[in-house]
Design a protein around this motif. Structure first.
Motif, PDB file in Angstrom:
ATOM      1  N   UNK A  16       0.801  -1.227   0.000  1.00  0.00           N
ATOM      2  CA  UNK A  16       0.000   0.000   0.000  1.00  0.00           C
ATOM      3  C   UNK A  16       0.837   1.281   0.000  1.00  0.00           C
ATOM      4  N   UNK A  17       2.164   1.155  -0.090  1.00  0.00           N
ATOM      5  CA  UNK A  17       2.989   2.369  -0.042  1.00  0.00           C
ATOM      6  C   UNK A  17       2.715   3.287  -1.237  1.00  0.00           C
ATOM      7  N   UNK A  18       2.553   2.703  -2.421  1.00  0.00           N
ATOM      8  CA  UNK A  18       2.217   3.506  -3.599  1.00  0.00           C
ATOM      9  C   UNK A  18       0.869   4.184  -3.427  1.00  0.00           C
ATOM     10  N   UNK A  19      -0.073   3.500  -2.786  1.00  0.00           N
ATOM     11  CA  UNK A  19      -1.381   4.097  -2.536  1.00  0.00           C
ATOM     12  C   UNK A  19      -1.256   5.331  -1.646  1.00  0.00           C
ATOM     13  N   UNK A  20      -0.345   5.283  -0.678  1.00  0.00           N
ATOM     14  CA  UNK A  20      -0.135   6.437   0.187  1.00  0.00           C
ATOM     15  C   UNK A  20       0.396   7.622  -0.614  1.00  0.00           C
ATOM     16  N   UNK A  24      -1.508  11.165  -1.081  1.00  0.00           N
ATOM     17  CA  UNK A  24      -0.891  12.402  -0.592  1.00  0.00           C
ATOM     18  C   UNK A  24      -0.504  13.345  -1.727  1.00  0.00           C
ATOM     19  N   UNK A  25      -0.495  12.833  -2.963  1.00  0.00           N
ATOM     20  CA  UNK A  25      -0.107  13.669  -4.084  1.00  0.00           C
ATOM     21  C   UNK A  25       1.378  13.964  -4.108  1.00  0.00           C
ATOM     22  N   UNK A  26       2.216  12.978  -3.716  1.00  0.00           N
ATOM     23  CA  UNK A  26       3.661  13.179  -3.651  1.00  0.00           C
ATOM     24  C   UNK A  26       4.359  12.244  -4.619  1.00  0.00           C
ATOM     25  N   UNK A  76     -11.586  17.842  11.275  1.00  0.00           N
ATOM     26  CA  UNK A  76     -10.804  19.050  11.521  1.00  0.00           C
ATOM     27  C   UNK A  76      -9.376  19.026  10.995  1.00  0.00           C
ATOM     28  N   UNK A  77      -8.835  17.841  10.605  1.00  0.00           N
ATOM     29  CA  UNK A  77      -7.440  17.774  10.185  1.00  0.00           C
ATOM     30  C   UNK A  77      -7.365  17.423   8.707  1.00  0.00           C
ATOM     31  N   UNK A  78      -6.647  18.195   7.878  1.00  0.00           N
ATOM     32  CA  UNK A  78      -6.527  17.873   6.455  1.00  0.00           C
ATOM     33  C   UNK A  78      -5.953  16.481   6.254  1.00  0.00           C
ATOM     34  N   UNK A  79      -6.581  15.681   5.402  1.00  0.00           N
ATOM     35  CA  UNK A  79      -6.163  14.299   5.198  1.00  0.00           C
ATOM     36  C   UNK A  79      -4.765  14.240   4.591  1.00  0.00           C
ATOM     37  N   UNK A  80      -4.437  15.141   3.671  1.00  0.00           N
ATOM     38  CA  UNK A  80      -3.149  15.094   2.986  1.00  0.00           C
ATOM     39  C   UNK A  80      -1.994  15.227   3.976  1.00  0.00           C
ATOM     40  N   UNK A  81      -2.103  16.165   4.902  1.00  0.00           N
ATOM     41  CA  UNK A  81      -1.049  16.345   5.893  1.00  0.00           C
ATOM     42  C   UNK A  81      -0.941  15.125   6.793  1.00  0.00           C
ATOM     43  N   UNK A  82      -2.056  14.527   7.113  1.00  0.00           N
ATOM     44  CA  UNK A  82      -2.041  13.336   7.960  1.00  0.00           C
ATOM     45  C   UNK A  82      -1.326  12.187   7.248  1.00  0.00           C
ATOM     46  N   UNK A 198      -0.801   2.882   8.386  1.00  0.00           N
ATOM     47  CA  UNK A 198      -1.044   2.882   6.943  1.00  0.00           C
ATOM     48  C   UNK A 198      -2.526   2.658   6.649  1.00  0.00           C
ATOM     49  N   UNK A 199      -3.124   1.681   7.323  1.00  0.00           N
ATOM     50  CA  UNK A 199      -4.532   1.376   7.092  1.00  0.00           C
ATOM     51  C   UNK A 199      -5.428   2.534   7.504  1.00  0.00           C
ATOM     52  N   UNK A 200      -5.092   3.182   8.599  1.00  0.00           N
ATOM     53  CA  UNK A 200      -5.894   4.323   9.039  1.00  0.00           C
ATOM     54  C   UNK A 200      -5.758   5.495   8.069  1.00  0.00           C
ATOM     55  N   UNK A 201      -4.557   5.731   7.595  1.00  0.00           N
ATOM     56  CA  UNK A 201      -4.338   6.846   6.672  1.00  0.00           C
ATOM     57  C   UNK A 201      -5.106   6.656   5.369  1.00  0.00           C
ATOM     58  N   UNK A 202      -5.176   5.400   4.906  1.00  0.00           N
ATOM     59  CA  UNK A 202      -5.875   5.096   3.655  1.00  0.00           C
ATOM     60  C   UNK A 202      -7.345   4.764   3.871  1.00  0.00           C
ATOM     61  N   UNK A 203      -7.758   4.709   5.125  1.00  0.00           N
ATOM     62  CA  UNK A 203      -9.147   4.401   5.454  1.00  0.00           C
ATOM     63  C   UNK A 203      -9.552   3.037   4.906  1.00  0.00           C
TER      64      UNK A 203
END
Length: 250
Positions: A16-20, A24-26, A76-82, A198-203
């Motif tokens: 899932x690293x590529x998915x992150x 994130x748009x990086x 309240x927290x931008x997903x991209x920064x998270x 990782x799972x939380x970040x990608x929901x």
């Protein structure tokens, strides 16, 4: 923690690293930032504090659930920064773990053969000695550049560290001894924490939380989400169900 669980978590990170990166748009390359263990623990504390702040915000929003339940969907927290923060922390701790395991479990490279004084009695002896040095030099070079060897420079990414640690957990042949039970436990603990982030970040992990704030009927409010689903609020007392779009059933 079993070997199977640790292996599953390490595969989750690598797959899932590529998915992150896409979420994130990086670009697909991100450094380990040299956080080390202390820095990693500090980032964990920071992330826990941010999560507590988010929980508190959700609790405040839940106070208005009876009159404005769709407010529970606010974030309240931008997903991209998270996601970026998750990538930095996960990469730093995996690389640090691989460094530490390699320092004790990975054997040193085969040394290059040293030059020998030319005191051979015949040309045949000299040729045999020269061929032997070439063979030893080839073996040493191959060992030094073995792709199964963990390196302290170069490719030090989260997926590479995860796959190298996976090979240690699964006892894959390589320039390493078998890891100890304590080393395996440490890898398992690190892998579990990293995979969870990782799972939380990608929901992609199912999540459920019960708010402390009660509904106006006195029932408990459960929030269900994750796995790409729209968050849903459910009152265990009156049975009311709502999403960000409004009340579904009451």
């Amino acid at each position: 923690m079993t070997t199977t669980t640790a292996a599953t978590n390490l595969r989750t990170i690598a797959l899932h690293w590529t998915d992150l990166h896409e979420a994130a748009g990086t670009p697909s390359q991100i450094g380990a930032f040299g956080l080390g263990l202390r820095g990693y623990l500090a980032r964990l504390d920071q992330a826990d504090a941010e999560r507590a702040a988010m929980d508190a915000a959700l609790d405040r929003l839940a106070e208005r659930a009876d009159s404005n339940p769709e407010a529970l969907g606010e974030r309240p927290v931008p997903v991209r920064l998270h996601i970026l923060d998750t990538m930095r922390v996960v990469e730093a701790t995996l690389v640090q773990c691989a460094d530490d395991i390699a320092a004790t479990a990975q054997r040193a490279p085969i040394p290059m053969p040293t030059a020998r004084k030319a005191d051979y009695r015949t040309l045949r002896e000299a040729n045999i000695a020269a061929a032997d040095r070439r063979r030893k030099a080839e073996l040493a070079l191959a060992d030094q550049h073995d792709p199964k060897r963990w390196r302290y420079t170069g490719r030090r990414t989260a997926p590479h560290a995860a796959l190298w640690l996976l090979a240690r957990v699964e006892r894959t042949p390589g320039p390493c001894r078998r890891i100890t039970e304590q080393e395996e436990q440490r890898i398992g603990t690190v892998a579990a924490g990293a995979a969870d982030r990782v799972e939380r970040a990608l929901d992609i992990a199912s999540q459920k939380r019960t708010l402390e704030q009660l509904h106006d009927c006195g029932g408990r409010i459960d929030i269900h989400g994750g796995e790409g689903r729209t968050p849903v609020g459910h009152c265990t007392g009156c049975g009311a169900i709502w999403t960000e779009g409004g009340v579904i059933a009451a």
